[in-house]
Every structure is written in C-alpha cells, then in structure tokens.
Motif scaffolding. Structure first.
Motif, short mmCIF file in Angstrom:
data_model
loop_
_atom_site.label_atom_id
_atom_site.label_comp_id
_atom_site.label_asym_id
_atom_site.label_seq_id
_atom_site.Cartn_x
_atom_site.Cartn_y
_atom_site.Cartn_z
N HIS A 9 0.84 -1.21 0.00
CA HIS A 9 0.00 0.00 0.00
C HIS A 9 0.87 1.25 0.00
CE1 HIS A 9 -2.93 3.03 1.11
NE2 HIS A 9 -2.16 3.36 2.13
N LYS A 50 1.30 4.16 -2.73
CA LYS A 50 1.02 5.54 -2.34
C LYS A 50 2.16 6.47 -2.71
CE LYS A 50 -0.15 8.31 1.70
NZ LYS A 50 -0.43 8.28 3.13
N TYR A 51 3.38 6.05 -2.44
CA TYR A 51 4.54 6.90 -2.68
C TYR A 51 5.24 6.58 -3.99
CZ TYR A 51 3.74 8.38 2.08
OH TYR A 51 3.16 8.86 3.21
N ASP A 108 -4.69 9.14 6.75
CA ASP A 108 -3.57 9.62 5.94
C ASP A 108 -4.04 10.03 4.56
OD1 ASP A 108 -1.79 9.25 7.98
OD2 ASP A 108 -0.95 7.37 7.21
N ASN A 109 -4.93 9.23 3.98
CA ASN A 109 -5.44 9.56 2.64
C ASN A 109 -6.22 10.86 2.66
OD1 ASN A 109 -4.28 7.31 1.51
ND2 ASN A 109 -6.11 6.05 1.66
N GLN A 110 -7.02 11.07 3.71
CA GLN A 110 -7.77 12.32 3.81
C GLN A 110 -6.84 13.51 3.94
OE1 GLN A 110 -10.42 11.77 7.08
NE2 GLN A 110 -11.92 10.59 5.89
N ILE A 113 -4.75 4.54 7.77
CA ILE A 113 -4.51 4.73 6.34
C ILE A 113 -5.56 5.67 5.76
CG2 ILE A 113 -4.55 3.56 4.10
CD1 ILE A 113 -3.17 1.20 5.49
N ALA A 114 -6.82 5.49 6.19
CA ALA A 114 -7.89 6.38 5.70
C ALA A 114 -7.62 7.82 6.13
CB ALA A 114 -9.23 5.90 6.23
N GLU A 139 -3.78 13.68 2.88
CA GLU A 139 -3.08 13.87 1.60
C GLU A 139 -3.97 14.60 0.61
OE1 GLU A 139 0.08 13.19 0.45
OE2 GLU A 139 0.59 12.77 2.52
N THR A 140 -5.24 14.22 0.53
CA THR A 140 -6.13 14.90 -0.40
C THR A 140 -6.35 16.35 0.01
OG1 THR A 140 -8.07 14.07 0.80
CG2 THR A 140 -7.34 12.81 -1.12
#
Length: 156
Positions: free
Chosen positions: A73, A77-78, A110-112, A107-108, A114-115
């Motif tokens: 994952h 991502k990177y 982190d994704n938020q 992870i969720a 990042e967005t």
C-alpha cells in the motif's frame, strides 16, 4: 586443516555409534514411557503438537501477508517500486488478507490528509500570514458579483 581432522575423526565416530541412529522407533517408545503415556496417547499427543504447529505457521503466514499488504500500500502511495516477495506472500495467504481495523483507520486518515494537502485550500494553509476566513469571504463575494453581472448581461 580442520577439514582433515573432521574427516578423520568424524568417520571413526560414526563407526563407534553403530546403529544408534536406526533405533528411532525404540526412542519413541521410551519417550512415551518416560512421559507416562501409552503408545496410542503419545501418538495423539504428537498429532496435536503437529496441528498446533501448523496453526501457528498459518497465523504467521497471515501476519506476514498483512505486513506485505501494508508495505505494498505504501509503495503504491509513494510510487515506489514493487517488491515481488510481498506479492508472493500475499498470494500465498490467499484472498483472506485483511488489514487490522486500527491500521485501516490510520490509512484512511492519511489519505484524507493527503487529499486535503493536495487541494488549493490545503496549499494555502501552508502559506504563512493568510487569513483563511477572509480569503473565503472574498472568494464568495467575487462569485456573487459574477453571478449578478451575468444576470444583468443582455447577451446571456
């Protein structure tokens, strides 16, 4: 030199032991007798140990697959190169690889984040001395002015 000594002495030691290595069935009987079990109970005990070992190995393989999933994952991502070892570990565990709920939440989040950081407002928050409320108010006022001007326009 050590090879020569081992070769000379090792061959003689094997001759001295004789057939001791071939007496495994008797050793099993003595193990069963030493533990106070019959041969049948000892075999059941050995079978139970083997089942427990297989269960531990399956759990370990599952954990390895979960870790490999997390690593893959983050590689995705990177945009890092993929590792084939991780892919094989995931495939060996099968389709039942599930991330722990706490890790999935992390992870969720982190994704938020990042967005949000990739959005325009996220980039503006990184700039110092910017009043976000004032900027939002100005943007809304500008949009309202544009709407009023388009309503009054004869071409539209």
């Amino acid at each position: 030199m050590a090879f020569m000594v081992k070769h000379v002495v090792g061959g003689q030691l094997k001759n001295l032991t004789g057939g001791l290595t071939e007496e495994k069935p008797e050793a099993e009987k003595t193990d069963a007798a030493a533990k106070g079990m019959t041969q049948e109970e000892f075999e059941q005990y050995q079978q139970q140990l083997e089942e427990e070992k297989q269960e531990r190995e399956a759990d370990f393989a599952q954990k390895k697959a979960e870790r490999a999933t997390v690593r893959s994952h983050f590689r995705d991502k990177y945009r890092l190169p993929k590792n084939e070892l991780d892919e094989t570990q995931i495939q060996q565990a099968g389709d039942d690889v599930v991330l722990p709920t706490e890790l999935a939440k992390m992870i969720a989040e982190d994704n938020q984040e990042e967005t949000h950081k990739q959005s325009v407002l996220g980039q503006l928050t990184n700039i110092q001395n910017v009043d976000m409320d004032q900027l939002k108010d100005k943007a809304q006022a500008t949009l309202e002015d544009l709407k009023k001007q388009t309503e009054n326009c004869s071409l539209m």
